[in-house]
Structure formats: structure tokens, C-alpha cells
Design an enzyme around this catalytic site. Structure first.
Site, PDB file in Angstrom:
ATOM      1  N   TYR A 551       0.432  -1.355  -0.229  1.00 50.61           N
ATOM      2  CA  TYR A 551       0.118   0.019   0.456  1.00 50.61           C
ATOM      3  C   TYR A 551       0.673   1.207  -0.184  1.00 50.61           C
ATOM      4  CZ  TYR A 551      -3.374  -4.094   0.623  1.00 50.61           C
ATOM      5  OH  TYR A 551      -3.202  -4.882   1.077  1.00 50.61           O
ATOM      6  N   HIS A 592       0.069  -8.572  -0.830  1.00 51.41           N
ATOM      7  CA  HIS A 592       0.189  -8.451   0.243  1.00 51.41           C
ATOM      8  C   HIS A 592       1.801  -9.921   0.453  1.00 51.41           C
ATOM      9  CE1 HIS A 592      -3.638  -7.994   1.517  1.00 51.41           C
ATOM     10  NE2 HIS A 592      -3.421  -7.569   2.850  1.00 51.41           N
TER      11      HIS A 592
END
Ligand SMILES: Cc1ncc(C[n+]2csc(CCOP(=O)(O)OP(=O)(O)O)c2C)c(N)n1
Ligand SMILES: [Mg+2]
Length: 803
Positions: A551, A592
Site C-alpha cells: 500500500y 500482501h
């Protein structure tokens, strides 16, 4: 009227008149600079111009409310404001337009940024802080519209921290948190997500931020109807207005040509922000662009006749002038005298700036011509060299490119000759480059004695009862030591506060150090970054946590455009030693798995990128960074928090060196280079390789930017003669960078007996699950087989092929 002694009212009117006159003079100076500036571009003396005409009057009002210690974070229209606070004079304005590379002449950026990008100096020559409470401050502008917003949030938040957190040495940075951060933005740029993200975050945080929107109804050629719902930013932000018992904003709307009202609004806005730390929005509308957007293009192409006529009538300067005449501040004749005098001053200042700008280049030209003519005398290519010399000499106002083109091209005519004059030319070119190149390249990283690679390493200490613990505890206890040791340090991010981060590396820290120092934030990575930049620019030591490396892309624009360029674009006059904490590398699935290292490396030059293989190393990096004065990203290994590591005794003190690799296993046959979570797999694979007689040397890079400053990897290749880079980024991503560093920069090609190779992930993002990882990222088998293959090629008898 009788000539009796003055009443209080008269004196007040006199003072008032004086102040208004002084304001008007600043505005006229600014306007004349804009007008003349445009001409300088159109006649070719400067390359590009973007000016503040049409926005002068509100900036006078803002400057009146702006106090020592305050900060501005704004955009290219603010020259009047900068003049009004005494941070920009006529000559400096033109020095910026020409791109003068001397910081003494062009204090905004030493010619690195185009004109209209403003800054003040926060740092002394040696990189130490000036006393920012005794000067009016402007953070350095950037061109990406709304890019000034995230940092604005942090600049404002710093006041809150300084006011409410006890125990910080505030001397150079704050007086009881009374400082306001003033933002400016164009109406069209409020369409950017960064604007809305910042507005919301400041409302939540309740920080002293005064946000000014300069609304001229346009963003270059695009009208407000394409930019803003209802064409009215203050209208649509009404829901942010604070009410009894709620947080929120004070919102003002004021016409940009209405001088007395502007002055009043700005005083009120400043009072509430300064005292109550309540953010304020000031929507300044009915502004104009007398000369259009910039020097590239004219607004007659896209504005209607009616609009253009309206802009003439409502030009804030003529409205102010008219108001001054109506209020007996001056007569039309007196105004004309003032204006004429200022025109003269501006022309004089412009001339002085131009003379100062061309002077050094002219001197360099004279030197170069002399050296070329001398080189010509005895050369068989005399005629050609003289031609180059004469052409250079004929240039009336030379630039450095022309000087180097002529001298470097001359060398080609001398390849077959040997002479003292040729040697003199060679020396001149190399000295010239050494002198001039830093004007364009210095200060990308800190050049102070606190620069990161100056900080000495300190090994973790262990004693007899040091225990093996879950690695996240090392992180937690080291943060505990950091927060005690550095009262100015603080950490914030999604889930970083109450629960102590998603991996419990901050467990219990909020309880111990309070909600301001260990805090939860909204889900808004760009402004988390901005909080960090702004606070670091005001002397705090923020650690901005981006929950997952994946992110960081939301914040990457601001990292790349703002943080990474800050020292460079101010030529070392501002810094933001922000630490960005994040976690990445292998875990699960597309978002992730934290693998986009190549992208980061290439977009972050100016920020260090550290990739520790375990938590002790990571904690050591935080300890090092806090002693230094540079920004960095630390990527913790997502899958490492529950692994066991030994708890060091010297928490807060042990330091991992920056830019230094570590050989984790010595070997003779091949050098395996990797980092982060993949390093652990490489280490395991090295054991398997040993079982088949391959003795691999394993090197942990640890620090991607800067990279192996001691050139240790080439020493290993010199021994093993084989090199494999293992990386979990895409093919040609970080591994290509690593290979270039080793093979080209460290000259490892000279020692190679096999083709240098890379083993990277697949081109796609990693699929979900253990098999997703296995089939997407380099596995132990991939590494084993790749190494084996290389050894098979080198010695097929000893290593018969696997397949
Ligand atoms: C992110 C980004 N996109 C586009 C541009 C190109 N650009 C420069 S100024 C501008 C218009 C800005 O208009 P506004 O915010 O209203 O400011 P004004 O110039 O009208 O004062 C644009 C599109 C830019 N600099 N940055
Ligand atoms: Mg606009």
C-alpha cells in the site's frame, strides 16, 4: 481644516494609510515582476514563466496574519506573499526565472526549480537547524498540483505535538504550538484526491491549518464546471463546518479583490487556528489571471470576451487601487507616481539579476576560449579548433552547455596529437566539470556529518541470560527504548496505536507514551506520509507506518515528488528526516506480498531503502536512522515477527550500518546475493547445496539504497568467480539494479567465469496460498537448480546435469 495637533483617530488613520500604501507597493512590485517576467520569457531570456498576477491582494492579507514560526505549503502563484513576508525580492525573483545556480542569488532552489517555486531556508550551512521560530517559513514547493497538501497536514500537526506533548526541546521549532501551517492551492487542483484526503484528515486531527483556495474559475483552460461539483469548493465542503459539540472546520468565503474584507477574514481565521488548533478553510473567489495561466499559451483561446472583460474589471489590483482612492489613501496622480517608481525599480532589479546571472558564464567563456585558442596554435586541425573557439567567443550571453560542447568537441580534433596545450585543455574540462556538476547534482542526499552512512555501527549485545523470543518483541522493546531516548520521536499509522500494530510490534506503547505519540490514523497512506514529512520538517522525528508495503503505492507519489526531492530541490536548505516503517516481502497473494522493489528503487532516489532480514537488523536500522538526518524506508519481513531471535541487551543503542552488506555464509564456488525474506530461503538452500558439494557464499544486501558502499560484493566475486542475484521482484526489476551495481559499478565482470545471472519472481503478482507463492516467487528448488545449473556448466563432470 485647521492645523491642530492630531487626534488618536488621525494617528490611527495615518498608520492605517501607511500600512495600506506599503501593501499596495508590494502588490505593484509583484505585478510588475509578473509583467516583465512574461516578457523575459517571450524574448528568450528565460525558458518558462508562471506568475502570481491576479492573486496579489489575498496574499497581502495572508502575509499580515502570518507570524514568525508559521509555515507555508503552497504553489506557484504565491510570489506576492513571499515578497510580503520579506523572503523574495525583485532581483531574486528574476534570478529564479533565469535559473541562477548560486543559492545566494536564487535562494528558492539555486536554479533547480522553475521560477515560482518558493522556499525559505531551514538549515545552516552545516545542515543543522536554524531557529525556525524566529523566521517566517515556507516549505519548498513542488509542481505536481495538490502535492503540497500532505506535507501541509504534518506542518500543522507539529504545532499540536509541540503544544501537547511534554518533554520535547522546542527551542528552535515552536513557541507553545502557536504556529499555523498555511496552505495555498488553485481551485482546479482541489479536484485531486490529495486535497480531499488532507481536508478530512486535518478535520479529524484538529490541527492549526489554514487552507486557502485561490479560485480563478479555471485550471489552465478547464473551467470550474469540469472541476468541482456545484463549481464551488466551500459550498460542497460545508459539511466540514464545525458545530456545537463536533470537530470540523471554520469556513470562510471572501472575494479576492476585496482588500478590507480579506484583511479582516485572515485575522479572524488566524486567531481561531492559532488559539484553538481548529483548521480553517478560506475560499477566495473572483480571482483572475491577467496574463493567462503561464507563458506557454494565451487565455484568449479559451475564455469568452465577457469573461476577459470581467477579469479586467475585477482585477484585484485595480479594485484595491480604486478602493484606496475612494478612501483617501492616495489620489490617482499619487498612485501613478508610486507605480512609475516601482516600474523603474523592477526594471533595475531585473537588469541586476541578468547581469549577475550571465557574469560567471562569461568569465568561464573567456577562459574556455583562451584555452581553445592555445590548443589550436600547434594543432594540425587548427582551422577546425579555431572555428569552434571563434563561435564560442561570438556568443554574447553564453550558457554552460555551449562552453562544454565547444571544449569537449575540440578534444576530438586532438586525439592524434600530444602537447602541453592539449593537456591544459583536458585539465580545464575536468576541473570545470568538477566545479559545475555539483551545481546541478549536489544535495540529493544529506551532505552533513549526520548523513546516514556516517553513523557508526554498533553490534547488538547479548549476555548469558539473553533469551530467544518472538522477534516482534525485539521490535517492541526497541521502540520502547527509542521513545524514551528521543522525546521528539512519534509513530502513527493504521492500527499502530490502540492495538500496537497488526503484528504487535508496538504492543502497550500507546498506553505508555500517549495517544499523540503512538497513534492510529485513518486509512490514508499519502497523508500518513505527509504527516511525517511535515513534522520532520519542523524538527520532530516521526515514524510513519505504512501497514503493508503493497500500500506504499498510495504514498509513493508523495515520497517520490516531495520527500525524495526535498534536499535536492532546496540545494540542502531543507530536510525531512522521516522514517517510513513498513512490512513486506512474501506473505499471501497479490496484495500482501510486498515485492515491488524495483519500482521503489527507481522512484525514491533521495530516500534510503533498507531491507533487513530480521527484526534485530530492522530495529538496528531505526536506531541508526534516529542518529542521522536522512529519510528512509525500512521494510520489515512480514513473515518474521513470530520467528525466534535473541533479545539484545543494548536496546535503542545497537545500530545496523547503512549501505553495508553482510556475508552470512562464506563459500568458495559462487556468490549468492539477496535480501529480506528471500535471504532466509537462500541461506537454507546454501545448506542443501553444500550437501552436493557446492560451497556457496551468501551475502545479505541489507540496504538497497545506498548499495554496498564498501564494494564488498565484488571482493566475494573475485573469490568465487560466479554471481547469482536472487530477488522476489519481477524479472528485470530490483535484480537488474543489483546486477548493474555489482557488474558495472563494482567491475565484477572482470572476475566472472560464468554469465552473471538473476533469479526473480514471475512477471505476474503472486497468486494466493502456499502454492501461489511457490509458483510465483523464487523457491528453494528454483535457487538450488539455478545454482546447480551454473556449476554444471562450469564443471559437468563433477555436477552432471539434473535434467
Ligand atoms: C498532478 C499535476 N497534474 C497536472 C499538472 C499540470 N498543471 C499545472 S497547473 C495546472 C492547473 C492548475 O489550476 P489551478 O489549481 O486552478 O491553479 P491556477 O493555475 O488556476 O492558479 C495543471 C493542470 C500538474 N502540474 N500537476
Ligand atoms: Mg485556477
Amino acid at each position: 481644516m485647521s492645523n491642530t495637533s492630531k487626534t488618536t483617530k488621525d494617528i490611527t488613520f495615518d498608520d492605517f494609510k501607511k500600512e495600506v500604501l506599503s501593501d499596495y507597493k508590494i502588490a505593484v512590485t509583484s505585478r510588475e515582476c509578473s509583467l516583465l517576467g512574461r516578457r523575459e520569457v517571450l524574448t528568450g531570456k528565460a525558458k518558462f514563466g508562471i506568475f502570481g498576477d491576479g492573486k496579489e491582494v489575498p496574499q497581502l492579507a495572508m502575509a499580515k496574519a502570518f507570524k514568525n514560526g508559521d509555515f507555508r505549503s503552497g504553489y506557484y502563484r504565491d510570489q506576492t506573499f513571499m515578497m510580503a513576508i520579506g523572503a523574495l525580492n525583485i532581483q531574486q525573483f528574476f534570478a529564479g526565472l533565469y535559473g541562477h545556480t548560486d543559492i545566494a542569488e536564487e535562494p528558492m532552489s539555486a536554479g533547480r526549480q522553475m521560477g515560482g517555486h518558493f522556499a525559505t531556508h531551514s538549515l545552516n550551512e552545516d545542515g543543522s537547524w536554524k531557529n525556525l521560530t524566529q523566521q517566517k517559513n515556507s516549505s519548498a514547493d513542488i509542481s505536481p498540483t495538490a502535492g503540497q497538501m500532505p506535507r501541509l497536514l504534518g506542518l500543522a500537526q507539529a504545532s499540536k505535538i509541540y503544544r501537547e506533548v511534554k518533554g520535547i526541546n522546542t527551542e528552535k521549532f515552536s513557541v507553545d504550538g502557536n504556529e499555523i501551517a498555511w496552505g495555498t492551492i488553485g481551485n482546479a487542483s482541489t479536484s485531486e484526491g490529495l486535497f480531499f484526503e488532507t481536508i478530512n484528515a486535518a478535520g479529524v486531527l484538529q490541527v492549526p491549518m489554514v487552507m486557502n483556495v485561490w479560485d480563478d474559475e479555471y485550471g489552465i483552460s478547464v473551467h470550474a464546471k469540469h472541476q468541482t461539483t456545484k463549481e464551488n469548493i466551500s459550498e460542497i465542503l460545508k459539511g466540514f463546518q464545525r458545530e456545537e459539540g463536533t470537530n470540523g472546520y471554520e469556513i470562510f468565503k471572501v472575494k479576492g479583490w476585496d482588500y478590507p474584507n480579506l484583511v479582516d477574514v485572515y485575522q479572524r481565521a488566524a486567531a481561531v487556528a492559532r488559539k484553538e488548533h481548529c483548521p480553517v478553510l478560506i475560499h477566495v473567489n473572483e480571482l483572475t489571471q491577467p496574463q493567462g495561466h503561464s507563458t506557454s499559451g494565451s487565455h484568449e483561446r479559451y475564455k469568452s470576451k465577457e469573461r476577459l472583460a470581467w477579469e479586467v474589471e475585477f482585477d484585484c489590483m485595480s479594485k484595491m487601487r480604486q478602493w484606496m482612492i475612494e478612501n483617501n489613501i492616495f489620489t490617482d496622480e499619487e498612485a501613478k507616481i508610486i507605480e512609475k517608481d516601482i516600474q523603474k525599480q523592477v526594471r533595475k532589479g531585473k537588469q541586476a539579476a541578468w547581469t549577475a546571472f550571465v557574469k560567471p558564464q562569461k568569465e568561464e567563456q573567456v577562459e574556455a576560449v583562451a584555452i581553445l585558442k592555445a590548443a589550436a596554435i600547434n594543432s594540425s586541425n587548427k582551422a577546425f579548433i579555431e572555428k569552434l573557439a571563434n563561435e564560442l567567443e561570438a556568443i554574447k550571453e553564453p550558457i554552460r552547455k555551449e562552453i562544454l560542447v565547444a571544449t569537449r568537441k575540440t578534444l576530438r580534433y586532438l586525439t592524434a596529437e600530444k602537447s602541453d596545450t592539449k593537456t591544459a585543455l583536458i585539465n580545464w574540462i575536468s576541473n570545470y566539470k568538477a566545479k559545475i556538476q555539483p551545481k546541478y547534482s549536489a544535495n540529493l542526499y544529506s551532505e552533513s556529518n549526520l548523513k546516514a552512512d556516517n553513523i557508526n555501527a554498533e553490534a547488538p549485545k547479548y549476555n548469558d541470560d539473553s533469551e530467544m523470543v518472538d522477534a516482534r518483541l525485539i521490535m517492541r522493546d526497541n521502540f520502547d527504548a527509542i521513545f524514551t531516548k528521543y522525546p521528539e520521536s512519534l509513530i502513527f499509522g493504521e492500527d499502530a496505536g490502540h492495538i500496537g500494530d497488526v503484528n504487535q510490534g508496538l504492543e502497550g506503547m500507546q498506553e505508555k507514551y500517549g495517544e499523540l505519540r503512538v497513534s492510529d490514523t485513518g486509512i490514508r497512506e499519502a497523508t500518513i506520509l505527509g504527516q511525517g514529512i511535515g513534522m520532520a520538517m519542523r524538527g520532530l522525528r516521526p515514524i510513519a507506518e505504512i501497514q503493508y508495503l503493497d500500500y506504499i503505492l498510495y504514498a509513493l507519489q508523495i515520497m517520490s515528488d516531495d520527500l525524495a526531492t526535498l534536499q535536492y530541490r532546496t540545494n540542502g536548505k531543507q530536510k525531512a528526516p522521516l522514517i517510513i516503517r513498513t512490512r513486506g516481502h512474501r506473505l499471501e497473494g497479490i496484495w500482501h506480498s510486498g515485492s515491488q522493489m524495483g519500482g521503489l528503487i527507481h522512484l525514491m532516489r533521495g530516500i534510503h531503502l533498507l531491507v533487513p532480514r530480521n527484526m534485530t537488523k530492522a530495529a538496528g536500522f531505526y536506531n541508526t536512522l534516529l542518529e542521522g538526518d536522512e529519510p528512509a524506508v525500512v521494510v520489515e519481513c512480514l513473515n518474521g515477527y513470530r520467528l525466534k531471535e535473541k533479545m539484545p541487551a543494548n536496546l535503542g543503542d545497537f545500530k545496523t550500518p547503512i549501505g553495508v552488506v553482510e556475508t552470512v555464509k562464506e563459500g568458495a564456488d559462487i556468490t549468492l546475493v539477496s535480501y529480506g525474506s528471500t535471504l532466509r530461503i537462500v541461506e537454507e538452500t546454501a545448506k542443501e547445496l553444500a550437501q552436493v558439494g557446492i560451497d556457496a557464499e551468501v551475502i545479505d544486501i541489507q540496504s538497497l539504497l545506498p548499495f554496498d558502499i564498501n564494494h564488498d560484493i565484488v571482493k566475494s566475486v573475485q573469490k568465487t568467480n560466479r554471481l547469482l542475484v536472487i530477488d522476489e521482484d519481477v524479472p528485470g526489476g530490483a535484480s537488474a539494479y543489483i546486477l548493474q551495481e555489482i557488474v558495472e559499478k563494482q567491475d565484477a565482470y572482470r572476475f566472472l567465469d560464468s554469465k552473471p545471472q538473476t533469479l526473480a519472481a514471475k512477471e505476474h503478482r503472486p497468486a494466493y496460498g502456499t502454492d501461489g507463492d511457490y509458483f510465483s516467487k523464487p523457491s528453494a528448488e528454483d535457487i538450488f537448480e539455478k545454482v546447480y545449473d551454473m556449476m554444471n556448466e562450469a564443471n559437468p563432470n563433477k555436477f552432471p546435469s539434473l535434467f
